[in-house]
Design a protein around this motif. Structure first.
Motif, PDB file in Angstrom:
ATOM      1  N   ALA A 155      -6.537   0.845  -6.980  1.00 11.75           N
ATOM      2  CA  ALA A 155      -5.949   2.003  -8.219  1.00 11.75           C
ATOM      3  C   ALA A 155      -6.836   0.858  -9.596  1.00 11.75           C
ATOM      4  CB  ALA A 155      -4.618   1.930  -8.378  1.00 11.75           C
ATOM      5  N   ILE A 156      -6.666  -0.305 -10.160  1.00  7.75           N
ATOM      6  CA  ILE A 156      -6.941  -1.193 -10.824  1.00  7.75           C
ATOM      7  C   ILE A 156      -8.926  -0.895 -10.850  1.00  7.75           C
ATOM      8  CG2 ILE A 156      -4.947  -2.332 -11.441  1.00  7.75           C
ATOM      9  CD1 ILE A 156      -6.293  -4.814 -10.268  1.00  7.75           C
ATOM     10  N   THR A 180       0.892  -1.016   0.724  1.00  8.43           N
ATOM     11  CA  THR A 180      -0.024  -0.067  -0.169  1.00  8.43           C
ATOM     12  C   THR A 180       0.488   1.245   0.528  1.00  8.43           C
ATOM     13  OG1 THR A 180      -0.419   0.955   2.050  1.00  8.43           O
ATOM     14  CG2 THR A 180      -1.566  -1.783   1.604  1.00  8.43           C
ATOM     15  N   THR A 181       0.129   2.417  -0.147  1.00 11.36           N
ATOM     16  CA  THR A 181       1.419   3.420  -0.149  1.00 11.36           C
ATOM     17  C   THR A 181       1.068   4.097   1.247  1.00 11.36           C
ATOM     18  OG1 THR A 181      -1.114   4.668   0.260  1.00 11.36           O
ATOM     19  CG2 THR A 181       0.193   4.359  -2.092  1.00 11.36           C
ATOM     20  N   PRO A 182       1.836   5.083   1.469  1.00 13.53           N
ATOM     21  CA  PRO A 182       1.765   5.237   3.274  1.00 13.53           C
ATOM     22  C   PRO A 182       0.197   5.385   3.688  1.00 13.53           C
ATOM     23  CG  PRO A 182       3.641   6.803   2.046  1.00 13.53           C
ATOM     24  CD  PRO A 182       3.009   5.516   0.758  1.00 13.53           C
ATOM     25  N   ASN A 183      -0.709   6.118   3.152  1.00 12.27           N
ATOM     26  CA  ASN A 183      -2.042   6.335   3.264  1.00 12.27           C
ATOM     27  C   ASN A 183      -2.667   4.602   2.877  1.00 12.27           C
ATOM     28  OD1 ASN A 183      -1.127   8.855   2.527  1.00 12.27           O
ATOM     29  ND2 ASN A 183      -1.939   9.988   1.306  1.00 12.27           N
ATOM     30  N   GLY A 184      -2.294   4.246   2.530  1.00 13.47           N
ATOM     31  CA  GLY A 184      -3.192   2.973   2.582  1.00 13.47           C
ATOM     32  C   GLY A 184      -3.680   2.644   1.525  1.00 13.47           C
ATOM     33  N   ALA A 186      10.369  -3.212  -2.241  1.00 13.72           N
ATOM     34  CA  ALA A 186       9.109  -3.699  -1.191  1.00 13.72           C
ATOM     35  C   ALA A 186       8.592  -3.066  -0.767  1.00 13.72           C
ATOM     36  CB  ALA A 186      10.236  -4.268  -0.062  1.00 13.72           C
ATOM     37  N   GLY A 187       8.202  -1.602  -1.533  1.00 14.08           N
ATOM     38  CA  GLY A 187       7.023  -1.004  -1.329  1.00 14.08           C
ATOM     39  C   GLY A 187       7.062  -0.741   0.237  1.00 14.08           C
ATOM     40  N   ILE A 188       5.852  -0.862   0.858  1.00 17.84           N
ATOM     41  CA  ILE A 188       6.040  -0.184   2.468  1.00 17.84           C
ATOM     42  C   ILE A 188       5.203  -1.950   3.135  1.00 17.84           C
ATOM     43  CG2 ILE A 188       5.746   1.877   2.334  1.00 17.84           C
ATOM     44  CD1 ILE A 188       3.549   2.631   2.565  1.00 17.84           C
ATOM     45  N   SER A 189       5.683  -2.663   2.561  1.00 17.98           N
ATOM     46  CA  SER A 189       5.362  -3.992   2.424  1.00 17.98           C
ATOM     47  C   SER A 189       5.871  -4.253   4.638  1.00 17.98           C
ATOM     48  CB  SER A 189       4.736  -4.792   2.110  1.00 17.98           C
ATOM     49  OG  SER A 189       6.150  -5.417   2.007  1.00 17.98           O
ATOM     50  N   ARG A 190       6.866  -3.471   4.315  1.00 18.48           N
ATOM     51  CA  ARG A 190       7.679  -3.580   5.468  1.00 18.48           C
ATOM     52  C   ARG A 190       7.054  -3.328   7.013  1.00 18.48           C
ATOM     53  NH1 ARG A 190      13.506  -3.996   3.811  1.00 18.48           N
ATOM     54  NH2 ARG A 190      13.870  -5.009   2.162  1.00 18.48           N
ATOM     55  N   PRO A 191       7.844  -3.717   8.133  1.00 20.26           N
ATOM     56  CA  PRO A 191       7.272  -2.525   9.299  1.00 20.26           C
ATOM     57  C   PRO A 191       8.296  -1.982   9.705  1.00 20.26           C
ATOM     58  CG  PRO A 191       7.403  -5.256  10.153  1.00 20.26           C
ATOM     59  CD  PRO A 191       7.556  -5.520   8.656  1.00 20.26           C
ATOM     60  N   TYR A 200       2.363   6.229  -7.920  1.00 21.66           N
ATOM     61  CA  TYR A 200       3.066   6.254  -8.833  1.00 21.66           C
ATOM     62  C   TYR A 200       4.144   5.589  -8.991  1.00 21.66           C
ATOM     63  CZ  TYR A 200      -0.550   8.836 -12.263  1.00 21.66           C
ATOM     64  OH  TYR A 200      -1.338   9.293 -12.831  1.00 21.66           O
ATOM     65  N   GLU A 201       4.525   5.329  -7.434  1.00 19.86           N
ATOM     66  CA  GLU A 201       5.882   4.855  -7.329  1.00 19.86           C
ATOM     67  C   GLU A 201       5.555   3.515  -6.300  1.00 19.86           C
ATOM     68  OE1 GLU A 201       9.610   6.233  -7.727  1.00 19.86           O
ATOM     69  OE2 GLU A 201       7.932   7.453  -8.900  1.00 19.86           O
ATOM     70  N   VAL A 202       4.483   3.436  -5.631  1.00 20.54           N
ATOM     71  CA  VAL A 202       5.050   2.264  -5.000  1.00 20.54           C
ATOM     72  C   VAL A 202       4.157   0.829  -6.401  1.00 20.54           C
ATOM     73  CG1 VAL A 202       3.563   1.062  -3.411  1.00 20.54           C
ATOM     74  CG2 VAL A 202       4.672   3.256  -3.018  1.00 20.54           C
ATOM     75  N   PHE A 203       3.781   2.066  -7.109  1.00 18.51           N
ATOM     76  CA  PHE A 203       2.888   0.660  -8.025  1.00 18.51           C
ATOM     77  C   PHE A 203       3.632   0.971  -9.304  1.00 18.51           C
ATOM     78  CE2 PHE A 203       0.135  -1.452  -4.660  1.00 18.51           C
ATOM     79  CZ  PHE A 203      -0.526  -0.272  -4.467  1.00 18.51           C
ATOM     80  N   ALA A 204       5.161   1.337  -9.248  1.00 15.18           N
ATOM     81  CA  ALA A 204       5.717   1.873 -11.053  1.00 15.18           C
ATOM     82  C   ALA A 204       6.022   0.425 -11.727  1.00 15.18           C
ATOM     83  CB  ALA A 204       7.186   2.188 -10.183  1.00 15.18           C
TER      84      ALA A 204
END
Lengths: 416, 426
Positions: free
Chosen positions: A89-90, A79-83, B23-28, A115-119
């Motif tokens: 997205a899809i 997830t992005t920081p906001n969840g 890893a995105g932010i799936s790590r604690p 755009y970053e997390v799901f690049a």
């Protein structure tokens, strides 16, 4: 009255310091107000990715073309920081298999970080949608210097009106598919606050959709300014119509040539327009207005979402880069019937729409002609493309009137 | 630019939080949470299972509270800032939140003719975790039903008196429907594709094991042939992707038509919808006025299905307070709508028609179902109540009430008056 957002201002002033420290341009500043990041809570997942992978066999959109089971498995627990999640997205692309005439994008961003997390999914989609533009290796040019425009005055016997639009997102606040009511209201406050600082030909006023009187509403409809609650399933499935009409509104200047939509498909949509063929003046006002608004929000500690890979960051990947659509309503009754018309448009990097906008048909041989591209070319380049192209089309129309033959122009070179 | 590592600063932290972009932010994260004094903020973000809700809690109740000034639904009447403040930091174990429950009511201010509910459940636990909101709504919608009341379930068709002699010259068709939710799965507003497919799989298995009068076949919406589709439309069985904004705003049409389908018996008298507004909608119907038979088949079929689900350790959601647990609070209790299509051209134009219906605890709809108009004096008449009385009781009301109304119609045909026939309030 102190709101959550006032705390943001103090933190945003340290943006400058951070950029010295060397944080990546994307990270600089925009997460300053993230006070709570949930410590390690995972996306709810009961079934393996293979059981959750959408059935896209009948789908024809950019998301469906690029979302492999492997990419889905890699991204579905992030997830992005906001969840905001991949599934969110899809969702619009899963729910809307395809458009009869155009290949839709099929995914949206819930915030800048999407755009970053799901690049791994967004990058190939961006590449497909924007003619091979590769966000990993290329940079997008931004140029709002209207003085560079050449011969931006059309023959008004053919060109009935000229218009330039773009979108702008406020960094630090989630985008329309994901924003909370508080965030949406804050976007409204920030943008309206800035717009109220505009002077001269740009001076105007705001009409909130919530508080609009019937009389105001009728006037805005007559002016063709009023936007309504989205009905397109492409938008409603992405969650953009939530809480309607809370936080939505229209701002326009007294002369009705500069118009802003707030919290429709993007935080803001900025439109400069006028009757007739003076595209240069339309673009001058456009640039002036945008720069003024940017200056005014920066004074208060805010900024637009922008980075050098993707340009201006907007909700739909199709609007990345400039987010710019410059167009005219132009009479082309003869040319539009010529079988070479589509090819001419293609080579000029232009698209046609009906005079009601996207998904409408032309009326009486009058078309909406605008630029196809958004990303990889600057605003100045794209508007020049439209000017040169429309001049060519009008020229063709005149030739056909005189019984002369027309030529398909050579294709304009791509950014590569 | 090195994208493999991004440094982020969060206000209130003691230092940098780093994460690997791969890893995105799936790590604690190593972030220490701080409570901001003077704000209504959650003390422990990991209390919820919904990360976006955690994020939302940094905004105050006043900043987030929906604008309900033009709204008229049960939710908008019941919700207060105090309730919102109390419940907004909570979530069910599956991550469903208060805002998720009320979104449909925020997006749909009101219906011109009926008072809509304006909130839905995402799972069985919603009714518990968000009790403070659901209890007043349930009370308002279901005639003052109290949080301490108990609901009676009675699916013993033999307890129904009469019902086999409704005049077929007037009663054109009879139908009983209800919904069932399968324990252990979240509900249509919330379920993921994986869950929905598992529900479908289980349902097909259960339904395909039925025999005798219930032997039938499943038609998945996804790969339906044109021929099958036309037949189902001709039989009036096919349900379509919801268009009502009440359902769309609640997220019930997501991923359509994935894992949706229709099952019916060979005799076309017993029909099950899978994954529409509820996990299952069960319908028994036939032409004519033999409601007794329709109800018998309904009860027997439901009980057979329930046995099979129980064997798989996935019985139906039910508890003694709200009976059968369904997506919409309006369907709690029996979830039962028993009704007929009946010709009442004279009675329906009588001044006392509405009054009679109210007293009989019945409601009218057009022959297209909810939100449709009647055609040619033919009405859909069904029970108004769902919670607080049993299935048998509700169907009895329909049987007795329709019988009386047909007699009234006949009297009016002969030119008589019906004033002495008007019943007392049930």
């Amino acid at each position: 009255m102190a709101s959550t957002f006032t705390k943001v201002f103090t933190s945003k002033r340290t943006v400058g310091i951070l950029s010295l420290v060397g944080a990546g341009s994307l990270a600089t500043g925009y997460l300053m107000h993230r006070q709570n990041v949930s410590a390690g809570s995972q996306v709810r997942r009961i079934y393996p990715a293979s059981a959750e992978y959408p059935d896209l066999r009948k789908h024809n959109n950019c998301m469906a073309s690029n979302l492999t089971p492997a990419i889905y498995a890699k991204l579905c627990d992030k997830t992005t920081p906001n969840g905001y999640t991949l599934d969110q997205a899809i969702q619009t692309g899963v729910d809307n298999p395809g458009h009869p005439f155009i290949k839709t994008v099929g995914m949206v961003a819930g915030d800048e970080e999407t755009y970053e997390v799901f690049a791994d999914l967004f990058n190939p989609v961006i590449k497909e949608r924007h003619n091979g533009y590769d966000p990993m290796t290329m940079t997008h040019p931004t140029d709002l210097d209207a003085s560079k425009i050449r011969s931006g005055m059309f023959d008004e016997r053919y060109v009935l009106s000229s218009r330039v639009r773009t979108g702008r997102s406020i960094r630090g606040l989630s985008l329309p598919p994901a924003c909370t009511r508080a965030e949406r209201r804050e976007v409204e406050r920030v943008v309206v606050d800035a717009l109220n600082g505009l002077q001269g030909e740009l001076k105007g006023r705001y009409y909130s959709l919530v508080q609009m009187t019937e009389q105001e509403q009728q006037q805005l409809i007559d002016d063709h300014f009023l936007f309504d609650k989205p009905v397109s399933p492409l938008l409603t499935c992405a969650g953009m119509a939530r809480d309607w009409p809370d936080g939505r509104g229209i701002w326009h200047n007294d002369q009705k040539t500069f118009l802003i939509w707030i919290n429709e498909e993007d935080h803001s949509r900025v439109i400069s327009m006028e009757k007739g063929g003076n595209m240069k003046r339309v673009f001058e006002r456009f640039c002036k207005g945008l720069k003024e608004v940017e200056r005014l929000i920066t004074e208060k500690g805010w900024e637009f979402m922008w980075n050098e890979r993707l340009g201006y960051v907007l909700t739909c990947p199709s609007n990345l880069g400039t987010g710019l659509r410059a167009g005219v309503h132009v009479k082309l009754p003869r040319l539009s019937k010529d079988p070479r018309f589509p090819k001419i448009l293609e080579n000029l990097r232009l698209q046609k729409r009906g005079t009601g906008g996207v998904d409408t048909a032309a009326v009486g041989g009058t078309f909406d002609i605008s630029n196809l591209d958004r990303l990889g070319k600057s605003e100045v380049e794209l508007v020049q493309t439209v000017i040169d192209g429309v001049n060519y089309l009008v020229d063709c129309e005149k030739k056909l009137e005189r019984g002369q033959d027309i030529r398909i122009p050579s294709p304009i070179s791509q950014f590569k | 630019m090195d994208r493999s590592c991004q440094k982020r600063f969060c206000k209130g932290t003691k230092g940098l939080i780093t994460f690997d972009n791969d890893a995105g932010i799936s790590r604690p994260s190593t972030l220490i949470l701080e409570k901001i004094p003077g704000q209504n903020q959650v003390k422990n973000a990991t209390m919820t299972k919904n990360k976006h809700n955690d994020y939302k809690l940094q905004f105050t109740t006043d900043e987030e509270f929906p604008d309900l000034t033009v709204h008229n639904n049960h939710m908008s009447k019941a919700i207060t800032r105090e309730i919102y403040d109390k419940l907004r930091s909570k979530s069910t174990p599956s991550g469903f939140t208060l805002d998720d429950c009320i979104q449909t009511g925020v997006d749909n201010p009101g219906h011109p003719f009926i008072m809509t509910v304006g909130c839905i459940a995402g799972d069985e636990e919603s009714y518990d975790v968000f009790k403070d909101l659901f209890d007043p709504i349930i009370s308002d919608r279901h005639g003052g039903y109290k949080p301490t009341d108990k609901h009676k379930t009675d699916l013993n068709f033999e307890n129904l008196k009469g019902g086999d002699d409704l005049d077929p010259n007037y009663v054109l068709s009879s139908r009983v429907r209800t919904g069932r939710s399968i324990k252990g799965f979240t509900l249509p507003p919330h379920n993921s594709r994986g869950e929905r497919r598992a529900i479908e799989k289980l349902s097909i298995e259960a339904l395909n094991s039925l025999d005798g009068e219930f032997k039938g076949k499943y038609y998945p919406l996804k790969d339906m042939s044109d021929k099958e589709q036309e037949q189902l439309i001709a039989d009036h069985f096919l349900f379509d992707k919801p268009v009502s904004p009440l359902l769309l705003a609640a997220g019930m049409a997501r991923d359509w038509p994935d894992a949706r389908g229709i099952w019916h018996n060979d005799g076309k008298t017993f029909l099950v919808w899978v994954n529409e507004e509820d996990h299952l909608r069960v319908i028994s119907m036939q032409k004519g006025g033999n409601m007794k038979e329709v109800f018998r088949r309904f009860c027997v079929g439901l009980q057979r299905i329930e046995e099979i689900f129980k064997k798989h350790n996935h019985g139906f959601m039910w508890n003694e307070h709200i009976g059968y647990v369904l997506t919409c609070p309006s369907n709690l209790g029996t979830g039962l709508r028993g009704g007929v299509h009946v010709k009442l051209p004279k009675l329906s134009t009588h001044a006392k028609f509405e009054e009679i219906l109210t007293r009989l605890r019945l409601q009218k709809r057009g022959t297209g179902g909810v939100d449709t108009a009647s055609v040619g004096g033919i009405f859909d008449i069904s029970n108004a109540d769902r919670l607080g009385s049993s299935e048998v009781y509700q169907v009895q009301l329909v049987v007795d009430g329709v019988k009386l109304m047909v007699e009234m119609e006949k009297k009016l045909e002969k030119g008589g008056t019906i004033d002495d026939m008007i019943p007392a309030q049930k």
